[in-house]
Every structure is written in C-alpha cells, then in structure tokens.
Motif scaffolding. Structure first.
Motif, short mmCIF file in Angstrom:
data_model
loop_
_atom_site.label_atom_id
_atom_site.label_comp_id
_atom_site.label_asym_id
_atom_site.label_seq_id
_atom_site.Cartn_x
_atom_site.Cartn_y
_atom_site.Cartn_z
N ASN A 29 0.85 -1.19 0.00
CA ASN A 29 0.00 0.00 0.00
C ASN A 29 0.88 1.24 0.00
OD1 ASN A 29 0.95 0.22 2.64
ND2 ASN A 29 -0.84 -0.80 3.49
N ARG A 30 0.33 2.39 0.35
CA ARG A 30 1.12 3.61 0.31
C ARG A 30 2.20 3.65 1.38
NH1 ARG A 30 -2.68 8.69 0.09
NH2 ARG A 30 -3.11 7.88 2.15
N LEU A 31 2.01 2.95 2.49
CA LEU A 31 2.98 2.97 3.57
C LEU A 31 4.12 1.98 3.35
CD1 LEU A 31 0.60 3.23 6.65
CD2 LEU A 31 1.87 5.05 5.50
N PHE A 32 3.82 0.80 2.82
CA PHE A 32 4.82 -0.25 2.65
C PHE A 32 4.59 -0.94 1.30
CE2 PHE A 32 6.10 -4.70 3.04
CZ PHE A 32 7.42 -4.54 3.40
N ARG A 33 5.64 -1.06 0.50
CA ARG A 33 5.51 -1.68 -0.82
C ARG A 33 6.77 -2.46 -1.15
NH1 ARG A 33 2.27 -1.67 -5.01
NH2 ARG A 33 0.90 -0.24 -3.96
N VAL A 34 6.60 -3.64 -1.75
CA VAL A 34 7.69 -4.47 -2.25
C VAL A 34 7.51 -4.58 -3.75
CG1 VAL A 34 8.80 -6.72 -2.20
CG2 VAL A 34 7.84 -5.77 -0.10
N THR A 35 8.57 -4.27 -4.51
CA THR A 35 8.50 -4.25 -5.96
C THR A 35 9.58 -5.15 -6.55
OG1 THR A 35 7.74 -1.95 -5.88
CG2 THR A 35 8.59 -2.74 -7.98
N ARG A 36 9.21 -5.92 -7.55
CA ARG A 36 10.18 -6.70 -8.33
C ARG A 36 10.09 -6.17 -9.75
NH1 ARG A 36 14.06 -10.91 -7.64
NH2 ARG A 36 12.82 -11.45 -5.86
N GLY A 37 11.18 -5.55 -10.22
CA GLY A 37 11.20 -4.94 -11.54
C GLY A 37 11.41 -5.97 -12.64
N ALA A 38 11.22 -5.54 -13.86
CA ALA A 38 11.40 -6.40 -15.02
C ALA A 38 12.85 -6.87 -15.16
CB ALA A 38 10.96 -5.67 -16.28
N ASP A 39 13.79 -6.10 -14.63
CA ASP A 39 15.21 -6.46 -14.71
C ASP A 39 15.66 -7.31 -13.53
OD1 ASP A 39 15.05 -4.58 -12.75
OD2 ASP A 39 16.55 -3.25 -13.60
N GLY A 40 14.75 -7.67 -12.62
CA GLY A 40 15.07 -8.54 -11.50
C GLY A 40 15.41 -7.82 -10.21
N ARG A 41 15.53 -6.50 -10.26
CA ARG A 41 15.82 -5.76 -9.03
C ARG A 41 14.62 -5.82 -8.09
NH1 ARG A 41 17.78 -0.01 -10.86
NH2 ARG A 41 16.11 -0.41 -12.32
N ARG A 42 14.91 -5.83 -6.79
CA ARG A 42 13.86 -5.84 -5.79
C ARG A 42 14.00 -4.59 -4.94
NH1 ARG A 42 13.48 -10.64 -1.56
NH2 ARG A 42 11.25 -10.68 -1.35
N THR A 43 12.89 -3.89 -4.73
CA THR A 43 12.90 -2.66 -3.95
C THR A 43 11.86 -2.76 -2.84
OG1 THR A 43 13.54 -1.38 -5.89
CG2 THR A 43 12.63 -0.15 -4.05
N VAL A 44 12.26 -2.43 -1.64
CA VAL A 44 11.35 -2.34 -0.50
C VAL A 44 11.25 -0.87 -0.14
CG1 VAL A 44 10.97 -2.99 1.90
CG2 VAL A 44 12.03 -4.62 0.32
N SER A 45 10.03 -0.35 -0.06
CA SER A 45 9.80 1.07 0.24
C SER A 45 8.93 1.21 1.46
CB SER A 45 9.10 1.76 -0.94
OG SER A 45 9.84 1.63 -2.11
N VAL A 46 9.31 2.12 2.36
CA VAL A 46 8.51 2.46 3.53
C VAL A 46 8.32 3.96 3.51
CG1 VAL A 46 8.37 2.43 6.03
CG2 VAL A 46 9.45 0.52 4.84
N ASN A 47 7.06 4.41 3.52
CA ASN A 47 6.73 5.83 3.49
C ASN A 47 5.94 6.17 4.75
OD1 ASN A 47 7.74 6.38 0.79
ND2 ASN A 47 6.08 5.03 0.14
N LEU A 48 6.47 7.09 5.54
CA LEU A 48 5.81 7.49 6.77
C LEU A 48 5.21 8.88 6.63
CD1 LEU A 48 8.55 6.28 9.27
CD2 LEU A 48 6.44 5.12 8.62
N PRO A 49 4.20 9.18 7.42
CA PRO A 49 3.62 10.53 7.39
C PRO A 49 4.68 11.58 7.72
CG PRO A 49 2.22 9.04 8.63
CD PRO A 49 3.49 8.30 8.34
N GLY A 50 4.51 12.75 7.17
CA GLY A 50 5.43 13.84 7.41
C GLY A 50 6.57 13.90 6.41
N GLY A 51 6.53 13.07 5.37
CA GLY A 51 7.54 13.12 4.33
C GLY A 51 8.74 12.23 4.56
N PHE A 52 8.74 11.41 5.60
CA PHE A 52 9.85 10.50 5.84
C PHE A 52 9.68 9.25 5.01
CE2 PHE A 52 9.40 12.97 9.75
CZ PHE A 52 10.68 13.49 9.83
#
Length: 61
Positions: A29-52
């Motif tokens: 969701n908007r707070l936590f996301r795991v992405t696997r790109g077409a090139d095989g890279r994996r990205t974990v994203s954490v978005n907190l309120p207040g722009g962090f």
C-alpha cells in the motif's frame, strides 16, 4: 529519441507493471511496498507521514 511503454494493472494490493523492458510486479500500500522490476531488481519502500521515507534496492541478474 527512443520510444517507451508503461502500463500498470491493479488487483487490490497487487500491481502488475508492463513496460518495454518486461513485466514486473509489486504488492503493498502507500505505507509499505515491495517491488520486483522487469530487470530482476527488488525494492522495499517504507513511506511514513510527514515526508519521511526509506527505500532499499537489491541488485537483480
């Protein structure tokens, strides 16, 4: 200038990403996301309120 293509299809918290480079997917969701790109890279994203935010990418192939 080269051409590009990008299309995203959502199925609830799951997202299928179609691009010129291949197919990738992500879930979360908007707070936590795991992405696997077409090139095989994996990205974990954490978005907190207040722009962090925090993002960690690991290499693919």
């Amino acid at each position: 200038m080269g051409w590009s293509y990008r299309k995203s299809i959502k199925f609830g918290p799951f997202r299928l990403n179609l691009s010129r480079g291949g197919v990738g997917h992500s879930w979360g969701n908007r707070l936590f996301r795991v992405t696997r790109g077409a090139d095989g890279r994996r990205t974990v994203s954490v978005n907190l309120p207040g722009g962090f935010h925090w993002r960690k990418t690991t290499s693919g192939r």
